[in-house]
Each structure stands twice: as structure tokens, then as C-alpha cells.
Design a protein around this motif. Structure first.
Motif, PDB file in Angstrom:
ATOM      1  N   TYR A  46     -24.320   0.356 -18.701  1.00  0.00           N
ATOM      2  CA  TYR A  46     -23.765   1.215 -19.744  1.00  0.00           C
ATOM      3  C   TYR A  46     -24.790   1.634 -20.791  1.00  0.00           C
ATOM      4  CZ  TYR A  46     -19.359  -0.122 -17.659  1.00  0.00           C
ATOM      5  OH  TYR A  46     -18.333  -0.320 -16.783  1.00  0.00           O
ATOM      6  N   ARG A  55     -17.301   4.549 -20.864  1.00  0.00           N
ATOM      7  CA  ARG A  55     -17.010   3.185 -21.313  1.00  0.00           C
ATOM      8  C   ARG A  55     -16.572   3.190 -22.778  1.00  0.00           C
ATOM      9  NH1 ARG A  55     -14.977  -1.527 -19.926  1.00  0.00           N
ATOM     10  NH2 ARG A  55     -15.773  -3.154 -21.255  1.00  0.00           N
ATOM     11  N   GLY A  64     -21.854   7.458 -18.168  1.00  0.00           N
ATOM     12  CA  GLY A  64     -21.182   6.161 -18.038  1.00  0.00           C
ATOM     13  C   GLY A  64     -20.944   5.528 -19.392  1.00  0.00           C
ATOM     14  N   THR A  65     -21.897   5.705 -20.295  1.00  0.00           N
ATOM     15  CA  THR A  65     -21.743   5.181 -21.649  1.00  0.00           C
ATOM     16  C   THR A  65     -20.576   5.855 -22.354  1.00  0.00           C
ATOM     17  OG1 THR A  65     -24.114   4.738 -21.793  1.00  0.00           O
ATOM     18  CG2 THR A  65     -22.923   4.851 -23.864  1.00  0.00           C
TER      19      THR A  65
END
Length: 64
Positions: A12, A24, A20-21
Motif C-alpha cells: 500500500y 485502501r 492501491g493506496t
């Protein structure tokens, strides 16, 4: 963002996986809404915030 990174620092990291960060971060914000730590309005406002990630420093320091 910091809370989300604990689950997988490499996975992440905004430097390795920006999308993806964001995903999340949004998941963590949604959970905060579900658990009533923040209101839905606060959550939506937080999800609209841009990630301000500083560039990695890779100087001559032994700690870089």
C-alpha cells in the motif's frame, strides 16, 4: 492513509502502488463511517482529498 499502510507497507505504499493506496484509504474511511467514527459527509469529504505524498529523499545520508 497511515492506518491503511499498516496492513501491508510495501503493498500500500503510495510510491509503489498509488491506486492501491487510494483504494485502501477509501476502504478505511468507509469502515470509519460504518463504525460511526465519522459522519458520511466527513467520509466523502476525506475521500475527495488528494494524497499529498512527498518525494522520497535519496541523498548522501546514510539514513536515506
Amino acid at each position: 492513509m497511515i492506518v491503511g499502510i499498516f496492513r501491508g507497507p510495501s503493498k500500500y505504499s503510495p510510491y509503489n502502488n498509488y491506486e492501491g493506496t487510494l483504494q485502501r484509504r477509501n476502504h478505511v474511511i468507509n469502515r470509519m463511517i460504518e463504525e460511526k467514527y465519522i459522519s458520511p459527509e466527513q467520509g466523502e469529504a476525506a475521500k475527495q482529498e488528494e494524497l499529498n505524498v512527498l518525494p522520497l529523499y535519496r541523498g548522501d545520508s546514510e539514513f536515506a
